[in-house]
Design a protein around this motif. Structure first.
Motif, PDB file in Angstrom:
ATOM      1  N   THR A 141      12.021   1.827  -8.014  1.00 61.55           N
ATOM      2  CA  THR A 141      10.425   2.204  -7.684  1.00 61.55           C
ATOM      3  C   THR A 141       9.698   2.178  -8.702  1.00 61.55           C
ATOM      4  O   THR A 141       9.961   2.529  -9.874  1.00 61.55           O
ATOM      5  N   ASP A 142       8.257   2.036  -8.453  1.00 61.43           N
ATOM      6  CA  ASP A 142       7.137   2.135  -9.330  1.00 61.43           C
ATOM      7  C   ASP A 142       6.320   3.213  -8.644  1.00 61.43           C
ATOM      8  O   ASP A 142       6.342   3.549  -7.559  1.00 61.43           O
ATOM      9  N   THR A 143       5.249   3.513  -9.360  1.00 65.86           N
ATOM     10  CA  THR A 143       4.328   4.355  -8.796  1.00 65.86           C
ATOM     11  C   THR A 143       3.744   3.934  -7.588  1.00 65.86           C
ATOM     12  O   THR A 143       3.428   2.739  -7.082  1.00 65.86           O
ATOM     13  N   HIS A 144       3.319   4.884  -6.331  1.00 66.66           N
ATOM     14  CA  HIS A 144       2.866   4.510  -5.150  1.00 66.66           C
ATOM     15  C   HIS A 144       1.406   4.049  -5.367  1.00 66.66           C
ATOM     16  O   HIS A 144       0.858   3.204  -4.727  1.00 66.66           O
ATOM     17  N   VAL A 145       0.901   4.909  -6.244  1.00 69.25           N
ATOM     18  CA  VAL A 145      -0.573   4.557  -6.660  1.00 69.25           C
ATOM     19  C   VAL A 145      -0.537   3.622  -7.774  1.00 69.25           C
ATOM     20  O   VAL A 145      -0.393   3.984  -8.853  1.00 69.25           O
ATOM     21  N   VAL A 146      -1.246   2.420  -7.319  1.00 63.40           N
ATOM     22  CA  VAL A 146      -1.078   1.665  -8.336  1.00 63.40           C
ATOM     23  C   VAL A 146      -1.818   1.795  -9.683  1.00 63.40           C
ATOM     24  O   VAL A 146      -1.612   1.497 -10.754  1.00 63.40           O
ATOM     25  N   HIS A 147      -3.082   2.503  -9.393  1.00 63.05           N
ATOM     26  CA  HIS A 147      -3.905   2.916 -10.684  1.00 63.05           C
ATOM     27  C   HIS A 147      -3.190   3.726 -11.637  1.00 63.05           C
ATOM     28  O   HIS A 147      -3.754   4.008 -12.599  1.00 63.05           O
ATOM     29  N   GLU A 148      -2.355   4.554 -11.346  1.00 67.33           N
ATOM     30  CA  GLU A 148      -1.676   5.283 -12.241  1.00 67.33           C
ATOM     31  C   GLU A 148      -0.510   4.561 -13.165  1.00 67.33           C
ATOM     32  O   GLU A 148      -0.131   5.450 -14.050  1.00 67.33           O
ATOM     33  N   ARG A 149      -0.502   3.312 -13.102  1.00 68.54           N
ATOM     34  CA  ARG A 149       0.376   2.624 -13.993  1.00 68.54           C
ATOM     35  C   ARG A 149      -0.233   2.503 -15.161  1.00 68.54           C
ATOM     36  O   ARG A 149      -1.404   2.138 -15.488  1.00 68.54           O
ATOM     37  N   GLU A 150       0.410   2.652 -16.455  1.00 70.46           N
ATOM     38  CA  GLU A 150      -0.112   2.649 -17.853  1.00 70.46           C
ATOM     39  C   GLU A 150      -0.335   1.126 -17.942  1.00 70.46           C
ATOM     40  O   GLU A 150      -1.642   0.835 -18.684  1.00 70.46           O
ATOM     41  N   ASP A 151       0.206  -0.131 -17.162  1.00 69.15           N
ATOM     42  CA  ASP A 151      -0.293  -1.410 -17.512  1.00 69.15           C
ATOM     43  C   ASP A 151      -0.216  -2.110 -16.134  1.00 69.15           C
ATOM     44  O   ASP A 151       0.863  -2.346 -15.672  1.00 69.15           O
ATOM     45  N   PRO A 152      -1.265  -2.369 -15.393  1.00 70.13           N
ATOM     46  CA  PRO A 152      -1.310  -3.001 -14.283  1.00 70.13           C
ATOM     47  C   PRO A 152      -0.417  -4.328 -14.133  1.00 70.13           C
ATOM     48  O   PRO A 152      -0.053  -4.780 -13.239  1.00 70.13           O
ATOM     49  N   THR A 153      -0.369  -5.004 -15.467  1.00 65.44           N
ATOM     50  CA  THR A 153       0.340  -6.344 -15.497  1.00 65.44           C
ATOM     51  C   THR A 153       2.129  -6.256 -15.772  1.00 65.44           C
ATOM     52  O   THR A 153       2.397  -7.177 -15.770  1.00 65.44           O
ATOM     53  N   VAL A 154       2.610  -4.952 -15.782  1.00 68.76           N
ATOM     54  CA  VAL A 154       3.792  -4.651 -15.995  1.00 68.76           C
ATOM     55  C   VAL A 154       4.332  -4.094 -14.693  1.00 68.76           C
ATOM     56  O   VAL A 154       3.848  -3.235 -14.072  1.00 68.76           O
ATOM     57  N   MET A 155       5.238  -4.683 -13.826  1.00 73.82           N
ATOM     58  CA  MET A 155       5.928  -4.260 -12.591  1.00 73.82           C
ATOM     59  C   MET A 155       7.104  -3.510 -13.163  1.00 73.82           C
ATOM     60  O   MET A 155       8.222  -4.003 -13.108  1.00 73.82           O
ATOM     61  N   GLY A 156       7.009  -2.045 -13.072  1.00 75.47           N
ATOM     62  CA  GLY A 156       8.187  -1.390 -13.604  1.00 75.47           C
ATOM     63  C   GLY A 156       9.426  -1.452 -12.819  1.00 75.47           C
ATOM     64  O   GLY A 156      10.487  -1.465 -13.390  1.00 75.47           O
ATOM     65  N   GLY A 157       9.166  -1.614 -11.325  1.00 74.78           N
ATOM     66  CA  GLY A 157      10.380  -1.719 -10.400  1.00 74.78           C
ATOM     67  C   GLY A 157      11.049  -3.032 -10.798  1.00 74.78           C
ATOM     68  O   GLY A 157      12.338  -3.127 -10.727  1.00 74.78           O
ATOM     69  N   VAL A 158      10.467  -4.125 -10.990  1.00 80.08           N
ATOM     70  CA  VAL A 158      10.957  -5.459 -11.266  1.00 80.08           C
ATOM     71  C   VAL A 158      11.977  -5.293 -12.556  1.00 80.08           C
ATOM     72  O   VAL A 158      12.889  -5.563 -12.664  1.00 80.08           O
ATOM     73  N   VAL A 159      11.340  -4.679 -13.658  1.00 81.53           N
ATOM     74  CA  VAL A 159      12.072  -4.510 -14.943  1.00 81.53           C
ATOM     75  C   VAL A 159      13.137  -3.674 -14.789  1.00 81.53           C
ATOM     76  O   VAL A 159      14.468  -3.933 -15.317  1.00 81.53           O
ATOM     77  N   GLU A 160      13.130  -2.562 -14.092  1.00 86.87           N
ATOM     78  CA  GLU A 160      14.282  -1.785 -14.062  1.00 86.87           C
ATOM     79  C   GLU A 160      15.392  -2.338 -12.957  1.00 86.87           C
ATOM     80  O   GLU A 160      16.560  -2.226 -13.435  1.00 86.87           O
ATOM     81  N   SER A 161      15.138  -2.883 -11.958  1.00 86.51           N
ATOM     82  CA  SER A 161      15.937  -3.365 -11.079  1.00 86.51           C
ATOM     83  C   SER A 161      16.665  -4.683 -11.673  1.00 86.51           C
ATOM     84  O   SER A 161      17.919  -4.824 -11.740  1.00 86.51           O
ATOM     85  N   GLY A 162      15.774  -5.496 -12.458  1.00 86.63           N
ATOM     86  CA  GLY A 162      16.424  -6.587 -13.047  1.00 86.63           C
ATOM     87  C   GLY A 162      17.467  -6.061 -14.065  1.00 86.63           C
ATOM     88  O   GLY A 162      18.369  -6.817 -14.438  1.00 86.63           O
ATOM     89  N   ASN A 163      16.994  -5.279 -14.958  1.00 89.04           N
ATOM     90  CA  ASN A 163      17.873  -4.712 -15.767  1.00 89.04           C
ATOM     91  C   ASN A 163      19.084  -4.306 -15.429  1.00 89.04           C
ATOM     92  O   ASN A 163      20.198  -4.571 -15.882  1.00 89.04           O
ATOM     93  N   GLY A 164      19.213  -3.492 -14.240  1.00 91.77           N
ATOM     94  CA  GLY A 164      20.322  -2.933 -13.773  1.00 91.77           C
ATOM     95  C   GLY A 164      21.014  -4.184 -12.986  1.00 91.77           C
ATOM     96  O   GLY A 164      22.391  -4.165 -13.373  1.00 91.77           O
ATOM     97  N   ALA A 165      20.602  -5.040 -12.633  1.00 88.47           N
ATOM     98  CA  ALA A 165      21.261  -6.147 -12.035  1.00 88.47           C
ATOM     99  C   ALA A 165      22.029  -7.015 -13.034  1.00 88.47           C
ATOM    100  O   ALA A 165      23.179  -7.398 -12.986  1.00 88.47           O
ATOM    101  N   TYR A 166      21.332  -7.162 -14.237  1.00 96.89           N
ATOM    102  CA  TYR A 166      21.849  -7.952 -15.494  1.00 96.89           C
ATOM    103  C   TYR A 166      22.952  -7.245 -15.974  1.00 96.89           C
ATOM    104  O   TYR A 166      24.203  -7.796 -16.081  1.00 96.89           O
ATOM    105  N   GLU A 167      22.798  -5.671 -16.059  1.00 97.59           N
ATOM    106  CA  GLU A 167      24.051  -4.901 -16.784  1.00 97.59           C
ATOM    107  C   GLU A 167      25.155  -5.008 -15.858  1.00 97.59           C
ATOM    108  O   GLU A 167      26.300  -5.414 -16.259  1.00 97.59           O
TER     109      GLU A 167
END
Length: 385
Positions: A242-268
């Motif tokens: 998951t990522d922040t529910h409130v989108v404007h709380e993200r440090e970088d709106p062009t980075v989808m943290g949930g994609v990064v984390e779930s992708g890394n977990g699947a790769y591992e």
């Protein structure tokens, strides 16, 4: 833990299904999947239904129990899986867990949604209910998030507006060869760029349609799969985040943290990396999301996904075909079914049953996104050796 296999798949016609309701759509996909897998309904031990809003759209609840009755799959355990627009991917995760844990030797997953009987405004309001109340009360919608993010991305990374249009053109072209896609018509860049503005700079062809449809997958342990077929796929990596529910709380709106984390977990889990993926299905609810997921999954450096699109790398004959099914953009987006349909496409690609859409693929990935990256499931499948 024994590897989890997929031995059957199905997808109904996506689009406007007049006179049919959620139970009809789920039953159609479920029956076809049972037939494709060669499994008797009474052999199903767990039955999962991915669905976001049957209550809100139709006033219909209890859909898993009704489906078990319609398929004559009783006394299978049933459960509804709701994770907004990533309900389908969450269903794959739940079905995988049921088999991987040893709780079930035959699990049927069916995802579906009935939406088109509502007006665009009514359907949009149901979908917008997944946003944070603080944003919702100010009229912030997913399309507006997409427009703001697209404008920021284009300006920050000096990307041409045409690169987003080329995502839509590619996915419509792929949809022509998908007989179950909602739209089976090619478009050109000029048409995409001249379509009506929805959320500047995004226009009509940057958005997926409202859709009715259903899709299904049959999962079991690999030892059981071998009793049914020699041609099956294995889920070698899967993870959710998951990522922040409130989108404007993200440090970088062009980075989808949930994609990064779930992708890394699947790769591992799979022992694979981005360079090993032969084909991918990404959640292109808006064209800009294809860029953000490509970068979050390591298919491109930040700010450079548009270059791979411009170079033709993501075309069906490119180095990394993306959305060979037509994606949500052309295939359609029946909320609960979309992630399951992504899985159907990757399964068919790695087992060599994708017909005219077939690419050279032994390893495939699908990424299903809820909201604007609020929750994400990434799944990696491989052809059985």
């Amino acid at each position: 833990m024994e590897p989890v296999a997929i031995i059957g798949a199905s997808m109904t016609q996506f689009g406007q299904r007049e006179g049919e309701w959620i139970q009809d759509l789920l039953a159609e996909a479920g029956i076809e999947c049972l037939e494709d897998a060669g499994v008797d309904a009474d052999d199903v031990e767990h039955l999962y239904v991915s669905n976001m809003a049957s209550g809100e759209f139709e006033g219909q609840t209890g859909v898993p129990n009704a489906l078990a009755h319609d398929l004559d799959a009783m006394p299978a355990y049933t459960q509804r899986v709701d994770q907004t627009s990533s309900s389908g991917g969450a269903g794959i995760y739940a079905a995988w867990q049921s088999v991987a844990s040893g709780a079930s030797d035959m699990t049927l997953l069916v995802g579906g949604e009935k939406m088109t009987h509502k007006t665009t405004g009514e359907a949009t309001d149901v979908i917008a209910s997944l946003t944070h109340p603080a944003e919702y009360k100010h009229g912030v919608t997913l399309p507006s998030f997409a427009g703001l993010t697209a404008r920021h991305y284009l300006e920050r990374f000096d990307a041409p507006r045409e690169s987003l249009a080329k995502v839509a053109v590619k996915n419509h072209k792929n949809g022509v060869d998908n007989p179950n896609a909602q739209f089976q018509t090619e478009i050109d860049v000029e048409t995409a760029l001249e379509s009506p503005i929805v959320a500047d700079p995004l226009r009509l062809y940057d958005f997926c349609p409202i859709t009715d449809g259903s899709a299904a997958l049959m999962l079991c342990p690999e030892s059981v799969a071998k009793e049914y077929t020699d041609n099956y796929a294995l889920i070698t990596g899967i993870d959710g985040a998951t990522d922040t529910h409130v989108v404007h709380e993200r440090e970088d709106p062009t980075v989808m943290g949930g994609v990064v984390e779930s992708g890394n977990g699947a790769y591992e889990m799979s022992g694979r990396g981005p360079e090993d993926i032969d084909v991918a299905e990404l959640h292109d609810m808006f064209t800009i999301l294809e860029f953000l997921q490509m970068e979050g999954l390591g298919f491109a450096e930040q700010g450079e996904a548009w270059k791979r699109v411009e170079d033709g790398d993501t075309e069906r004959d490119g180095d990394l075909p993306i959305n060979t099914s037509g994606g949500l953009k052309s295939k359609g987006h029946p909320l609960g079914a979309s992630g399951v349909a992504q899985g159907v496409e990757i399964y068919e690609q790695v087992v060599g049953e994708a017909g005219p859409r077939q690419v050279d693929a032994d390893v495939g990935l699908c990424c299903n996104v809820g909201g604007f990256g609020n929750c994400v499931i990434t799944t990696i499948m491989e052809a059985a050796q």
